[in-house]
Write an enzyme that holds these catalytic residues in place. Structure first.
Site, PDB file in Angstrom:
ATOM      1  N   ASP A  52       0.737  -1.398  -0.094  1.00  0.00           N
ATOM      2  CA  ASP A  52       0.000  -0.017  -0.043  1.00  0.00           C
ATOM      3  C   ASP A  52       0.776   1.138  -0.089  1.00  0.00           C
ATOM      4  O   ASP A  52       1.698   1.538   0.879  1.00  0.00           O
ATOM      5  CB  ASP A  52      -0.615   0.104   1.364  1.00  0.00           C
ATOM      6  CG  ASP A  52      -2.087  -0.798   1.076  1.00  0.00           C
ATOM      7  OD1 ASP A  52      -2.290  -1.490   0.171  1.00  0.00           O
ATOM      8  OD2 ASP A  52      -2.952  -0.734   2.311  1.00  0.00           O
ATOM      9  N   LYS A  94      -8.010   0.837  -5.145  1.00  0.00           N
ATOM     10  CA  LYS A  94      -9.174   0.388  -4.826  1.00  0.00           C
ATOM     11  C   LYS A  94     -10.736   1.151  -5.009  1.00  0.00           C
ATOM     12  O   LYS A  94     -10.440   2.334  -5.064  1.00  0.00           O
ATOM     13  CB  LYS A  94      -9.141   0.410  -3.126  1.00  0.00           C
ATOM     14  CG  LYS A  94      -8.170  -0.550  -2.472  1.00  0.00           C
ATOM     15  CD  LYS A  94      -8.290  -0.556  -0.724  1.00  0.00           C
ATOM     16  CE  LYS A  94      -7.042  -1.034  -0.355  1.00  0.00           C
ATOM     17  NZ  LYS A  94      -7.169  -2.447  -0.430  1.00  0.00           N
TER      18      LYS A  94
END
Lengths: 183, 300
Positions: B30, B87
Site C-alpha cells: 500500500d 481500490k
C-alpha cells in the site's frame, strides 16, 4: 527454474509434462546438477534485486556462458538481455539485445493472439501480459517470431527468450525446444 | 514466411488471471504517494496499491472512505514501472469504471473502503481491467470468482497489524478446499448450498484441489515472520497495507518482508532479515474493535 518470484509453478507443470524433473533455484548451491534453466515471468525488478542480493548473478552468468540451455519468458527475457530501454536494473547480459519493458502499455493492453513462428506449421497461442519487446539485437541473434515487426521470440545457440508466456498455455512447443537442447 | 499475427484479444480470462500469476511469490505494498511508491519498487515490491490513506488511518479517521483522487493515482502510476492497483468501494461500479479509464493494472473491490452497495458486488465481467477481491472462506471466494474476480486475497482484518484473522481465513479456505476435494459427486450440490458457492466452480475446485485463481494473504501482515507464515500456510503472495509505511523504517521493513516472502521456508533467512527493523506498527487486538467496525464483515 529460478524461483525467486513469478509464475514458477506453471513452468514446473510444463517441464513435468514434457518429461523433465522441475527444480526450484533460490541460492547458488541450487544450481548444482541442473541440465537446463528457466527464468519465469514475474517482475524483472524484483527478480533482479533478489538475484543480486543472494549472489546468483555471477553463478548464473557463468553457467549460461558455459552452455547451460536457458529459456527466459517475459521478465526472464528482460533479465537475460544486456540493456533495458530507459531503465537501470540488474541484468544477466546473456543475449546481446536491448529490451523495452511494458512495450504494449499497461494491463488493459495485455492480449492474446495467434503468433506465427519461424519453421512451425501451426501458429502459437501467445499470451502477452504487460509484455516487453526486443528493440535492437546483435546480428547473431536469431529472431524466430515477431509481433508488429518487433522481435518477441529470439534465440542464440542454447539461450532462448520470449516476450509472451508459453507456460500459461497447453502448448509445450517452446518448452520442448529447451528440453531438446539438453543433449 | 509471413511475420506477425492476426486478431489481438484483450481482457481475456487468461490475460486477467495471468497477471496475478506473475505476481506470485511477491509482495504488493500500500502506498499513498509517489515517494512511497518508489521506495516500494526499490525494495522489491511486485506491485503497489495506490490509495488515499492506509487502512490504519482510515480506521483512525472514521467517516466514509472512498476511491482515491485520480491525480494521486496517476502520480503513483508515473512514479513506478511495476503494476499499480487501486481500490474501489464494494459495489461501486462507477469508481471501477473511473479506475479502468485511468489505466490502473488491477482493481481491488475492497472492504477497506466504505461499501457503496449492501446487496451487490461489482459485475466484474463488464471490465477489461482485472479485479482482486477479499474472501474469508471458499464460498465467498467462489462467489467473487463467479462475478469475474481474477485474483483472491484473504480479508484478514485490515489496518490492525494483527495477523490472526488472515490466518483464520486462510486455514478455513484450506480446510474447505480439502473438504470439497474429498466429497463425492453426490455431495457436491449440498456442499455448494452450505457454502453458498456456485456448484460448477465448486466442482472445479474439487477436481483441481485448489482455487482457479491466485490467492494472496492480506489484512494484518506486519512482520517478515507474518509474511513467511502466510506463505507456509499456502498463500501465493502477500499484500502489506499499513504494516510498512506505519512502521519506524519503511524501506528496511519493506525489503525484509520481500526477502521473507521469497525464502519463506528458510527460518535462518527470516531471522536474518528480521534483525534491527525498528518499530513495528502498533497492533490492535481484534476483540478491542467495536462490533460493526470490523472491515472483514463488509461485503458477503
Amino acid at each position: 527454474m529460478l524461483a525467486l518470484q513469478g509464475d514458477v509453478r506453471e513452468h514446473a507443470r510444463m517441464v513435468a509434462a514434457s518429461g523433465g524433473v522441475p527444480r526450484e533455484i533460490r541460492t547458488p548451491t541450487d544450481l548444482e546438477g541442473i541440465d537446463a534453466l528457466i527464468i519465469p515471468g514475474g517482475e524483472s525488478t524484483t527478480i533482479g534485486r533478489l538475484a543480486t542480493l543472494y549472489g546468483l548473478v555471477d553463478p548464473l552468468r557463468g553457467r549460461i556462458s558455459d552452455g547451460l540451455p536457458t529459456l527466459g519468458t517475459c521478465a526472464g527475457m528482460i533479465f537475460l538481455s544486456t540493456a533495458v530501454t530507459g531503465g537501470d536494473q540488474p541484468l544477466l547480459g546473456a543475449l546481446d539485445m536491448m529490451v523495452e519493458r511494458n512495450a504494449f502499455g499497461r494491463q488493459n493492453e495485455s492480449f492474446e493472439c495467434e503468433l506465427a513462428v519461424e519453421g512451425w506449421e501451426d501458429a502459437f497461442p501467445a499470451v502477452f501480459i504487460r509484455a516487453p519487446v526486443v528493440d535492437r539485437t546483435a546480428p547473431d541473434i536469431e529472431v524466430l517470431a515477431s509481433h508488429e515487426g518487433r522481435p518477441v521470440l529470439v534465440r542464440k545457440d542454447h539461450v532462448m527468450a520470449c516476450a509472451f508466456h508459453p507456460e500459461l498455455t497447453g502448448d509445450d512447443r517452446v518448452h520442448r525446444m529447451l528440453i531438446d537442447l539438453v543433449a | 514466411m509471413e511475420q506477425g499475427t492476426k486478431a489481438e484479444t484483450t481482457g481475456t480470462l487468461r490475460v486477467k488471471r495471468g497477471l496475478a500469476e506473475m505476481l506470485k511469490g511477491g509482495v504488493i505494498m500500500d502506498v499513498v504517494n509517489a515517494d512511497q511508491a518508489s521506495i516500494a519498487e526499490e525494495s522489491g515490491a511486485v506491485a503497489v496499491m495506490a490509495l488515499e490513506r492506509v487502512p490504519a488511518d482510515i480506521r483512525a479517521h472514521g467517516g466514509v472512505a472512498r476511491m482515491a483522487d485520480p491525480s494521486k493515482i496517476q502520480e503513483i502510476m508515473e512514479a513506478v514501472s511495476i503494476p499499480v492497483m487501486a481500490k474501489a468501494r464494494i459495489g461501486h461500479f462507477v469508481e471501477a469504471q473511473v479506475l479502468q479509464s485511468l489505466g490502473v493494472d488491477y482493481i481491488d473491490e475492497s472492504e477497506v473502503l466504505t461499501p457503496a452497495d449492501n446487496n451487490h458486488h461489482i459485475d466484474k465481467w463488464a471490465f477489461t481491467t482485472p479485479f482482486v477481491c477479499g474472501a474469508r472462506n471458499l464460498g465467498e471466494a467462489l462467489r467473487r470468482i463467479a462475478e469475474g474476480a481474477a485474483m483472491i486475497r484473504t480479508k484478514g482484518e485490515p489496518g490492525t497489524g494483527n495477523v490472526v484473522e488472515a490466518v483464520t481465513h486462510m486455514r478455513r479456505m484450506n480446510r474447505e478446499i480439502a473438504q470439497a476435494a474429498a466429497a463425492g459427486d453426490d455431495q457436491m450440490m449440498a456442499l455448494a448450498r452450505d457454502m453458498g458457492a456456485p456448484v460448477e466452480l465448486l466442482r472445479e475446485v474439487a477436481g483441481a484441489g485448489g482455487l482457479p485463481v491466485v490467492n494472496f494473504a492480506a489484512g494484518g501482515i506486519a512482520t517478515p515472520s507474518d509474511a513467511a507464515m502466510m506463505m507456509q500456510l499456502g498463500c501465493d503472495g502477500i499484500f502489506v497495507g499499513s504494516g510498512i509505511f506505519k512502521s519506524g523504517d519503511p524501506a528496511v521493513r519493506a525489503r525484509a518482508i520481500v526477502e521473507a516472502t521469497t525464502f519463506y521456508r528458510d527460518p535462518e533467512i527470516v531471522a536474518k532479515v528480521s534483525r534491527n527493523l525498528g518499530e513495528a506498527m502498533v497492533g490492535i487486538e481484534i476483540d478491542d474493535i467495536p462490533a460493526g467496525q470490523r472491515m472483514q464483515e463488509r461485503g458477503w
